[in-house]
Design a protein around this motif. Sequence first.
Motif, PDB file in Angstrom:
ATOM      1  N   HIS A 133      25.577  21.675   1.837  1.00 47.75           N
ATOM      2  CA  HIS A 133      24.441  20.733   2.441  1.00 47.75           C
ATOM      3  C   HIS A 133      23.031  21.147   2.092  1.00 47.75           C
ATOM      4  O   HIS A 133      22.028  20.338   2.228  1.00 47.75           O
ATOM      5  N   TYR A 134      22.865  22.451   1.627  1.00 50.86           N
ATOM      6  CA  TYR A 134      21.613  22.968   1.343  1.00 50.86           C
ATOM      7  C   TYR A 134      21.392  22.843  -0.178  1.00 50.86           C
ATOM      8  O   TYR A 134      20.377  23.036  -0.874  1.00 50.86           O
ATOM      9  N   PHE A 135      22.781  23.139  -1.200  1.00 48.63           N
ATOM     10  CA  PHE A 135      22.511  23.455  -2.532  1.00 48.63           C
ATOM     11  C   PHE A 135      23.629  22.585  -2.947  1.00 48.63           C
ATOM     12  O   PHE A 135      24.426  22.244  -2.552  1.00 48.63           O
ATOM     13  N   GLU A 136      23.071  22.044  -4.605  1.00 47.40           N
ATOM     14  CA  GLU A 136      24.123  21.347  -5.100  1.00 47.40           C
ATOM     15  C   GLU A 136      25.468  22.275  -5.690  1.00 47.40           C
ATOM     16  O   GLU A 136      26.455  21.368  -5.861  1.00 47.40           O
ATOM     17  N   ARG A 186      19.850  28.845   8.262  1.00 46.04           N
ATOM     18  CA  ARG A 186      21.269  28.893   7.660  1.00 46.04           C
ATOM     19  C   ARG A 186      20.784  29.056   6.181  1.00 46.04           C
ATOM     20  O   ARG A 186      21.444  29.623   5.360  1.00 46.04           O
ATOM     21  N   ARG A 187      19.946  28.118   5.890  1.00 50.53           N
ATOM     22  CA  ARG A 187      19.624  27.901   4.264  1.00 50.53           C
ATOM     23  C   ARG A 187      19.116  29.418   3.803  1.00 50.53           C
ATOM     24  O   ARG A 187      19.709  29.832   2.826  1.00 50.53           O
ATOM     25  N   GLN A 188      18.280  30.166   4.420  1.00 50.70           N
ATOM     26  CA  GLN A 188      17.863  31.617   4.118  1.00 50.70           C
ATOM     27  C   GLN A 188      18.919  32.524   4.028  1.00 50.70           C
ATOM     28  O   GLN A 188      18.924  33.450   3.469  1.00 50.70           O
ATOM     29  N   ALA A 189      19.850  32.243   5.109  1.00 48.05           N
ATOM     30  CA  ALA A 189      20.914  33.032   5.286  1.00 48.05           C
ATOM     31  C   ALA A 189      21.775  33.002   3.794  1.00 48.05           C
ATOM     32  O   ALA A 189      22.453  34.245   3.591  1.00 48.05           O
ATOM     33  N   LEU A 190      22.052  31.918   3.457  1.00 49.55           N
ATOM     34  CA  LEU A 190      22.829  31.624   2.040  1.00 49.55           C
ATOM     35  C   LEU A 190      22.014  32.292   0.996  1.00 49.55           C
ATOM     36  O   LEU A 190      22.928  32.935   0.200  1.00 49.55           O
ATOM     37  N   VAL A 191      20.913  32.246   1.043  1.00 51.80           N
ATOM     38  CA  VAL A 191      20.091  32.694  -0.276  1.00 51.80           C
ATOM     39  C   VAL A 191      20.255  34.355  -0.096  1.00 51.80           C
ATOM     40  O   VAL A 191      20.548  35.063  -1.081  1.00 51.80           O
ATOM     41  N   CYS A 203      29.342  32.492   1.568  1.00 53.49           N
ATOM     42  CA  CYS A 203      29.428  31.783   2.994  1.00 53.49           C
ATOM     43  C   CYS A 203      30.039  32.755   3.956  1.00 53.49           C
ATOM     44  O   CYS A 203      29.294  32.953   5.087  1.00 53.49           O
ATOM     45  N   ALA A 204      31.042  33.591   3.671  1.00 53.39           N
ATOM     46  CA  ALA A 204      31.321  34.589   4.488  1.00 53.39           C
ATOM     47  C   ALA A 204      30.376  35.526   4.856  1.00 53.39           C
ATOM     48  O   ALA A 204      30.137  36.057   6.177  1.00 53.39           O
ATOM     49  N   GLU A 205      29.610  36.221   4.089  1.00 55.26           N
ATOM     50  CA  GLU A 205      28.405  37.069   4.179  1.00 55.26           C
ATOM     51  C   GLU A 205      27.436  36.381   5.013  1.00 55.26           C
ATOM     52  O   GLU A 205      26.771  37.059   5.801  1.00 55.26           O
ATOM     53  N   ALA A 206      27.128  35.124   4.750  1.00 52.36           N
ATOM     54  CA  ALA A 206      26.123  34.488   5.616  1.00 52.36           C
ATOM     55  C   ALA A 206      26.491  33.977   6.979  1.00 52.36           C
ATOM     56  O   ALA A 206      25.534  33.787   7.911  1.00 52.36           O
ATOM     57  N   GLY A 207      27.964  33.947   7.275  1.00 48.68           N
ATOM     58  CA  GLY A 207      28.564  33.606   8.463  1.00 48.68           C
ATOM     59  C   GLY A 207      28.447  32.111   8.665  1.00 48.68           C
ATOM     60  O   GLY A 207      28.301  31.396   9.739  1.00 48.68           O
ATOM     61  N   VAL A 208      28.582  31.542   7.523  1.00 49.34           N
ATOM     62  CA  VAL A 208      28.635  29.935   7.560  1.00 49.34           C
ATOM     63  C   VAL A 208      30.136  29.567   6.926  1.00 49.34           C
ATOM     64  O   VAL A 208      30.579  30.103   6.290  1.00 49.34           O
TER      65      VAL A 208
END
Length: 193
Positions: free
Chosen positions: A51-54, A13-18, A39-44
């Motif tokens: 949760h993963y980034f400030e 999930r973290r890598q998907a966001l990146v 988030c839409a692009e990452a599917g989250v």
Amino acid sequence: MRAAFTREAPDVRRQALVDAAEVVLAREGVAGTSVRGICAEAGVSPGLLRHYFEGVDQLIAAAYEAVSQRIDAALEAAVDAAGADPRQRALAYLTASFAPPVLDPRLLAAWIGFWSLVKTKPRMAAIHAASYAEFRARLETLLARAGARDTRLAAIALTATVDGLWLELCLDPATFGPDEAARIVGRALEAWL
């Protein structure tokens, strides 16, 4: 695009966001890049970003670092494939920017977004300074092994030449091709050796 809001391992999930930050930045530009879009692009869900980034700035900085690492890996692979000759290794390091995965209009679009943030975001400026310093240091080492004397100035000049040619190749590949860019850099390299 990924399926909306799937359950995956935290690292995935973290890598998907990146990865999504890079895609959205390339597609939408800085002004169009948003938490919701990434988030839409990452599917989250949008709440998961925190949760993963400030925040989105930290996420975009992580994307810049990831892209820089991907480019570094491609350059190092080119050097490794060049064999033992020091001049060929230096040339391979320089000309790897004129071939995939570095020569990519989508990468240019993301890179322009990253560059535009360097002057306004201290974290982006620090990443930029570090990545360019690492590139030049590696190039200085290769140049020294190839017989160059003024490796610092040579590395600065050759880096600027590569950046300019890469930018033009990505923007308008009809003007000149990767082989011509490699010949230009090869001549510039020989002038410094």
